[in-house]
Enzyme design. Structure first.
Site, PDB file in Angstrom:
ATOM      1  N   GLU A 129       0.858  -1.284  -0.241  1.00 23.79           N
ATOM      2  CA  GLU A 129       0.175   0.319  -0.161  1.00 23.79           C
ATOM      3  C   GLU A 129       0.930   1.005  -0.329  1.00 23.79           C
ATOM      4  OE1 GLU A 129      -0.818   1.288   3.991  1.00 23.79           O
ATOM      5  OE2 GLU A 129      -1.227  -0.436   4.917  1.00 23.79           O
ATOM      6  N   LYS A 132      -3.351  -2.016  14.622  1.00 19.98           N
ATOM      7  CA  LYS A 132      -2.979  -1.573  15.507  1.00 19.98           C
ATOM      8  C   LYS A 132      -3.694  -1.050  16.378  1.00 19.98           C
ATOM      9  CE  LYS A 132      -3.473   1.261  11.344  1.00 19.98           C
ATOM     10  NZ  LYS A 132      -3.414   2.661  10.678  1.00 19.98           N
TER      11      LYS A 132
HETATM   12  N1  PSU Z   1      -0.575  -0.002   8.259  1.00 20.66           N
HETATM   13  C1  PSU Z   1       0.378   0.615   8.901  1.00 20.66           C
HETATM   14  N2  PSU Z   1       0.866   1.826   9.022  1.00 20.66           N
HETATM   15  C2  PSU Z   1      -0.629   2.822   8.263  1.00 20.66           C
HETATM   16  C3  PSU Z   1      -1.603   1.936   8.221  1.00 20.66           C
HETATM   17  C4  PSU Z   1      -1.559   0.498   8.302  1.00 20.66           C
HETATM   18  O1  PSU Z   1       1.934   0.466   9.955  1.00 20.66           O
HETATM   19  O2  PSU Z   1      -0.301   3.961   8.271  1.00 20.66           O
HETATM   20  C5  PSU Z   1      -2.974   2.534   7.156  1.00 20.66           C
HETATM   21  C6  PSU Z   1      -3.243   1.304   6.437  1.00 20.66           C
HETATM   22  O3  PSU Z   1      -2.926   1.896   5.046  1.00 20.66           O
HETATM   23  C7  PSU Z   1      -5.046   1.117   6.700  1.00 20.66           C
HETATM   24  C8  PSU Z   1      -4.851   2.531   7.568  1.00 20.66           C
HETATM   25  O4  PSU Z   1      -5.784   0.978   5.754  1.00 20.66           O
HETATM   26  O5  PSU Z   1      -3.536   3.294   7.782  1.00 20.66           O
HETATM   27  C9  PSU Z   1      -6.577   2.525   8.496  1.00 20.66           C
HETATM   28  O6  PSU Z   1      -7.325   3.960   8.405  1.00 20.66           O
HETATM   29  P1  PSU Z   1      -8.193   4.184   8.907  1.00 20.66           P
HETATM   30  O7  PSU Z   1      -8.457   4.301   9.967  1.00 20.66           O
HETATM   31  O8  PSU Z   1      -8.358   5.961   8.501  1.00 20.66           O
HETATM   32  O9  PSU Z   1      -9.286   3.256   8.178  1.00 20.66           O
END
Ligand code: PSU
Ligand code: MN
Length: 291
Positions: free
Chosen positions: A12, A146
């Protein structure tokens, strides 16, 4: 060079564009590409440039995206509008899955998926990543979700959506910087070839995704009480952030408060996920030595 989807590992662009400190995204993504190629798979960096969705960005395209100007964060909800408006966009797990699936790529390595946020405000905030796992036939290799999220609710939401959650050499749902949380997984796999065979059959059988959990390597894990104190401080600093800005704000605050410890841990777990994803892709490939 055309992408061979059977051998590809999707990466990604939200992680390098918005999850890492400025200047670190490009060299780190290149490093991941090297790891993946070294294990006989092919990196496929996913992102949107001038409205064009790309699965397999070149180095130059990635450099253009990460040139320092602010870049939009695309999930499955706003991806189409950003394409329509000819924008540049970094793809989250959900948007990366959608584009990767469209290109026939079945394995995707990242850090941790988005999930159910804690109730900072009074409102529900659930990442589009969860619904995407129930919609697109891609195996996402991640260190769980996370640890800044509500980990147990995230795991429950995956259950509700009927997403298979399997662990590679672990018995519990991992939580990013922490090797385990209190939540369970559906099954443990110890053998990569067996895991790859299951994933391949499951993607074909259901047309939906699978979450493959790979805990952070032991020597990179952050002790839970230490992480808890850092997180409490990061949450205070990000009290005014909302919606799509919450995750990048907390990650950046954690990197600063911990003196780079969370960043080191984050990079270590992503590298390890790229290794496992590559070995799975190599097992899942249809190609023979002659191509
Ligand atoms: N994993 C990481 N760092 C990140 C992310 C995931 O180690 O920055 C990102 C991914 O792209 C994930 C997003 O899909 O954070 C989720 O964001 P939200 O909670 O706004 O959906
Ligand atoms: Mn959200």
């Amino acid at each position: 060079m055309t992408l061979r989807p059977d051998k590809a590992v999707a990466l990604e662009t939200t992680l390098p564009a918005l999850g890492l400190p400025p200047g670190e995204g490009l060299p780190f993504t290149r490093e991941l590409g090297g790891i993946i190629r070294g294990l006989d798979a092919e990196p496929a960096v996913v992102g949107v440039l001038a409205g064009e969705p790309i699965v397999g960005m070149t180095d130059a395209q990635l450099a253009e995206m990460l040139d320092g100007r602010p870049v939009a964060k695309a999930n499955t909800a706003n991806l189409g509008v950003l394409m329509h408006r000819r924008a540049d966009a970094a793809t989250t797990v959900s948007a990366t899955m959608e584009l990767a699936a469209g290109a026939g790529v079945r394995v995707f390595a990242t850090g941790g998926i988005g999930g159910v946020h804690k109730g900072y405000g009074q409102h529900l905030d659930i990442s589009a990543d969860l619904a995407a796992l129930a919609r697109f036939p891609v195996a996402v290799v991640a260190s769980g979700t996370k640890s800044l999220l509500d980990v147990v609710s995230t795991r429950e939401a995956l259950e509700t959506l009927g997403v298979p959650v399997v662990g590679f050499r672990c018995d519990r749902f991992p939580a990013f910087y922490l090797r385990e949380s209190g939540a369970p997984i559906d099954a443990r796999f110890d053998d990569e070839a067996d895991l790859a065979a299951f994933v391949r059959a499951e993607l074909d059988r259901t047309g939906r995704g699978v979450l493959v959990c790979n805990p952070i390597p032991e020597h990179d894990e952050i002790p839970a009480p230490v992480f808890g104190a850092w997180l409490a401080e990061a949450e205070r600093r990000c009290a005014d952030a909302g919606g799509r800005d919450i995750t990048p704000c907390i990650l950046a605050a954690l990197h600063e408060i911990s003196g780079g410890e969370t960043l080191r841990a984050n990079l270590a777990l992503v590298r390890d996920n790229a290794r496992l994803a590559s070995r799975m892709a190599a097992c899942m490939s249809d190609y023979t030595a002659e191509g």
